[in-house]
Scaffold this active site. Structure first.
Site, PDB file in Angstrom:
ATOM      1  N   HIS A 238       0.825  -1.215   0.000  1.00 11.82           N
ATOM      2  CA  HIS A 238       0.000   0.000   0.000  1.00 11.82           C
ATOM      3  C   HIS A 238       0.856   1.261   0.000  1.00 11.82           C
ATOM      4  O   HIS A 238       0.596   2.209   0.735  1.00 11.82           O
ATOM      5  CB  HIS A 238      -0.963   0.022   1.179  1.00 11.82           C
ATOM      6  CG  HIS A 238      -1.771  -1.236   1.297  1.00 11.82           C
ATOM      7  ND1 HIS A 238      -2.401  -1.631   2.446  1.00 11.82           N
ATOM      8  CD2 HIS A 238      -2.055  -2.198   0.390  1.00 11.82           C
ATOM      9  CE1 HIS A 238      -3.024  -2.763   2.262  1.00 11.82           C
ATOM     10  NE2 HIS A 238      -2.818  -3.137   1.009  1.00 11.82           N
TER      11      HIS A 238
ATOM     12  N   HIS B 265      -7.139 -11.228  12.381  1.00 11.53           N
ATOM     13  CA  HIS B 265      -7.232  -9.965  11.615  1.00 11.53           C
ATOM     14  C   HIS B 265      -7.758 -10.324  10.234  1.00 11.53           C
ATOM     15  O   HIS B 265      -7.349 -11.328   9.661  1.00 11.53           O
ATOM     16  CB  HIS B 265      -5.836  -9.345  11.554  1.00 11.53           C
ATOM     17  CG  HIS B 265      -5.715  -8.061  10.822  1.00 11.53           C
ATOM     18  ND1 HIS B 265      -6.753  -7.176  10.648  1.00 11.53           N
ATOM     19  CD2 HIS B 265      -4.623  -7.474  10.219  1.00 11.53           C
ATOM     20  CE1 HIS B 265      -6.318  -6.120   9.969  1.00 11.53           C
ATOM     21  NE2 HIS B 265      -5.032  -6.284   9.691  1.00 11.53           N
TER      22      HIS B 265
ATOM     23  N   GLU C 197      -7.658  -8.340   7.416  1.00 11.68           N
ATOM     24  CA  GLU C 197      -6.981  -7.824   6.226  1.00 11.68           C
ATOM     25  C   GLU C 197      -6.478  -9.014   5.415  1.00 11.68           C
ATOM     26  O   GLU C 197      -6.055 -10.037   5.954  1.00 11.68           O
ATOM     27  CB  GLU C 197      -5.830  -6.880   6.605  1.00 11.68           C
ATOM     28  CG  GLU C 197      -5.303  -6.139   5.388  1.00 11.68           C
ATOM     29  CD  GLU C 197      -4.469  -4.900   5.701  1.00 11.68           C
ATOM     30  OE1 GLU C 197      -4.030  -4.723   6.842  1.00 11.68           O
ATOM     31  OE2 GLU C 197      -4.270  -4.099   4.759  1.00 11.68           O
TER      32      GLU C 197
ATOM     33  N   ASP D 194      -4.018 -10.013   3.738  1.00 10.93           N
ATOM     34  CA  ASP D 194      -2.725 -10.692   3.850  1.00 10.93           C
ATOM     35  C   ASP D 194      -2.775 -11.808   4.909  1.00 10.93           C
ATOM     36  O   ASP D 194      -1.897 -12.675   4.937  1.00 10.93           O
ATOM     37  CB  ASP D 194      -1.563  -9.715   4.139  1.00 10.93           C
ATOM     38  CG  ASP D 194      -1.849  -8.726   5.251  1.00 10.93           C
ATOM     39  OD1 ASP D 194      -3.025  -8.470   5.557  1.00 10.93           O
ATOM     40  OD2 ASP D 194      -0.875  -8.184   5.811  1.00 10.93           O
TER      41      ASP D 194
ATOM     42  N   HIS E 115      -4.191  -3.113  13.291  1.00 12.45           N
ATOM     43  CA  HIS E 115      -4.379  -1.807  12.723  1.00 12.45           C
ATOM     44  C   HIS E 115      -5.716  -1.624  11.973  1.00 12.45           C
ATOM     45  O   HIS E 115      -5.913  -0.601  11.315  1.00 12.45           O
ATOM     46  CB  HIS E 115      -3.171  -1.514  11.846  1.00 12.45           C
ATOM     47  CG  HIS E 115      -3.254  -1.703  10.374  1.00 12.45           C
ATOM     48  ND1 HIS E 115      -3.198  -2.869   9.703  1.00 12.45           N
ATOM     49  CD2 HIS E 115      -3.396  -0.773   9.430  1.00 12.45           C
ATOM     50  CE1 HIS E 115      -3.264  -2.680   8.435  1.00 12.45           C
ATOM     51  NE2 HIS E 115      -3.387  -1.427   8.223  1.00 12.45           N
TER      52      HIS E 115
ATOM     53  N   ASP F 195      -0.567  -8.342  13.502  1.00 18.82           N
ATOM     54  CA  ASP F 195       0.248  -7.221  13.010  1.00 18.82           C
ATOM     55  C   ASP F 195       1.139  -6.605  14.088  1.00 18.82           C
ATOM     56  O   ASP F 195       2.215  -6.057  13.800  1.00 18.82           O
ATOM     57  CB  ASP F 195      -0.664  -6.112  12.463  1.00 18.82           C
ATOM     58  CG  ASP F 195      -1.151  -6.391  11.042  1.00 18.82           C
ATOM     59  OD1 ASP F 195      -0.577  -7.266  10.359  1.00 18.82           O
ATOM     60  OD2 ASP F 195      -2.109  -5.728  10.610  1.00 18.82           O
TER      61      ASP F 195
ATOM     62  N   TYR G 205       7.880  -0.672  10.193  1.00 15.78           N
ATOM     63  CA  TYR G 205       6.524  -1.225  10.198  1.00 15.78           C
ATOM     64  C   TYR G 205       5.620  -0.379  11.092  1.00 15.78           C
ATOM     65  O   TYR G 205       4.514   0.012  10.710  1.00 15.78           O
ATOM     66  CB  TYR G 205       6.573  -2.680  10.696  1.00 15.78           C
ATOM     67  CG  TYR G 205       5.269  -3.394  10.581  1.00 15.78           C
ATOM     68  CD1 TYR G 205       4.942  -4.128   9.445  1.00 15.78           C
ATOM     69  CD2 TYR G 205       4.327  -3.332  11.598  1.00 15.78           C
ATOM     70  CE1 TYR G 205       3.727  -4.777   9.333  1.00 15.78           C
ATOM     71  CE2 TYR G 205       3.112  -3.972  11.498  1.00 15.78           C
ATOM     72  CZ  TYR G 205       2.821  -4.692  10.361  1.00 15.78           C
ATOM     73  OH  TYR G 205       1.600  -5.327  10.251  1.00 15.78           O
TER      74      TYR G 205
ATOM     75  N   HIS H 110       3.915 -11.145  10.797  1.00 18.16           N
ATOM     76  CA  HIS H 110       4.888 -10.711   9.786  1.00 18.16           C
ATOM     77  C   HIS H 110       6.293 -10.768  10.385  1.00 18.16           C
ATOM     78  O   HIS H 110       6.520 -10.282  11.496  1.00 18.16           O
ATOM     79  CB  HIS H 110       4.634  -9.265   9.355  1.00 18.16           C
ATOM     80  CG  HIS H 110       3.339  -9.038   8.639  1.00 18.16           C
ATOM     81  ND1 HIS H 110       3.036  -9.621   7.430  1.00 18.16           N
ATOM     82  CD2 HIS H 110       2.266  -8.281   8.972  1.00 18.16           C
ATOM     83  CE1 HIS H 110       1.837  -9.222   7.037  1.00 18.16           C
ATOM     84  NE2 HIS H 110       1.336  -8.419   7.953  1.00 18.16           N
TER      85      HIS H 110
END
Ligand code: FEO
Length: 393
Positions: A25, A79, A81, A83, A144, A163, A191, A222
């Site tokens: 992003h 989460h 999102e 990914d 996030h 995250d 990050y 991650h």
């Protein structure tokens, strides 16, 4: 067949390594990305998070190294999102009886919207027994996305943090003490600066809640898991989420015919002369996500642009727009706008207006220079900056 890695007895890393992804992003991921998912072999085989959909094959190959995917009974989506959630539909095809858990209501609603899934909602304090282990959930909204949560296994003393505490850092190593520590913390800071920065208050709440847990291992979604530097990364998050600054300056600029660049160099030298560490970043050469990384803990931020067609340069505007979105708390930070012009000082004045909107302390108006700065005007510029620094002491 790609290998899974056992990170703790009966707990396996089954994620994907995205070695060549260079943008998340708009955030430059020069070290690539990993999508970490974890498989717990207990009476109920449990999967915590999945992987980006383009890594579904890699992720499923790793699961198959450990267990027949049809045996998975529990899928926890910390989460939504994509990914992390992108491979949930694929795993549900292989494990059609698995029950999916996500935070309520945000995670439940998002999974329904993304994939039309039927999901069990959980809230902070809820627990789920999977056999020898009881997992507990801790919602961390906006670290996030609104749906984020952490999952804690008391039996293993492992916090599956998603995250939170992550780094975009593709590596074959799974632990913090197996990689270069400097690079690890640099990527963790980058990050935070580019993903978590807008949510300092929410990160503070997450830190307070996590402080009550006995943690041996933080299994992030991650990068590397934290086992040897837990106290240090928690202390860093404490500093970053409370917007602490160091006696450091960032001078960021773009230039057309080097006049603004000469001003930028003079300003940098003023900081050096006052014994303040400074970095000089040309936004043509430095990605804006790296500028944010440098800026996050800087006490001073000087931003320079000449005037181009009655505006600041688009590169500088792009940086300022990106910075505004990340909403750093600038009220304790000193800002300085500067730049050159030919016939109208509109570029540097626009920079000033943006810094004002971003709530920087602005001790002087935009410093503008028509055409090429003389030695005298550069000396005057340096004197002005040194006076600003002296007034902050
Ligand atoms: Fe790694 Fe917010 O996703």
């Amino acid at each position: 067949m790609l290998n899974a890695i056992e990170i703790s007895p009966d707990i396996w890393w089954v994620g994907g390594i995205d070695w060549n992804e260079r943008s998340f992003h708009g955030y430059s991921t020069e070290r690539g990305i990993t999508y970490n998912a974890y498989l717990i072999l207990d009476e109920k085989v449990t999967l915590i998070d999945t992987a980006k959909s383009s890594f579904t094959d890699e992720f499923i190959q790793r699961i198959k190294q450990v267990v027949d995917p049809s045996k998975i009974e529990v899928i926890i989506a910390n989460h939504i999102e994509m990914d992390h959630s992108g491979s949930i539909p694929a795993i549900l095809e292989l494990a059609p009886n698995a029950k999916v858990y996500a935070s309520a209501p945000a995670g439940v609603n998002e999974l329904r919207a993304h994939f039309g899934l039927d999901v069990e909602g959980v809230k902070t304090g809820d627990t789920l027994n999977i056999g020898k282990r009881t997992l507990s959930f801790l919602q961390t909204p906006f670290v996030h996305w609104p749906d984020n949560m952490l999952t804690y296994s008391e039996a293993d003393k492992i916090l599956f943090s998603n995250d939170c505490f992550g780094q975009h850092f593709a590596t074959t190593k799974r632990f913090d003490d197996e990689v270069d520590t400097c690079e690890l913390f640099r990527q963790a800071k980058k990050y935070y600066a580019n993903i978590v920065l807008p949510y300092g208050a929410q990160a503070q709440k997450a830190l307070k809640a996590a402080a009550a847990l006995d943690i041996r291992l933080i299994a992030t979604s991650h990068g590397c898991c934290w086992r040897s530097h837990i106290d240090e990364i928690v202390a860093k998050y404490q500093a970053w989420s409370t917007y602490q600054t160091e006696n450091k300056a960032v001078v960021v600029f773009d230039s057309m015919w080097h006049s603004t660049e000469r001003m930028a160099r003079e300003i940098t030298d003023a900081f050096i002369a006052e014994d303040i560490s400074a970095v000089l970043l040309d936004v043509k050469a430095t990605h804006i996500s790296d500028v944010i990384l440098e800026m996050m803990d800087a006490r001073y931020v000087a931003v320079g642009s000449p005037t181009l067609n009655s505006n600041m340069l688009p590169t500088v505007a792009g940086f300022l727009t990106y910075m505004r979105g990340l909403a750093p708390n600038n009220s304790h930070r000193v800002g300085l706008a500067f730049g050159s012009y030919g016939w109208a000082p509109l570029g540097p004045k626009q920079v000033y207006d943006e810094l004002e909107r971003a709530k920087f302390q602005l001790p002087v108006p935009a410093i503008t220079q028509q055409w090429i700065p003389s030695e005298e005007s550069l000396a005057e510029l340096q004197a002005t900056v040194r006076k600003i620094i002296a007034e902050q002491a």
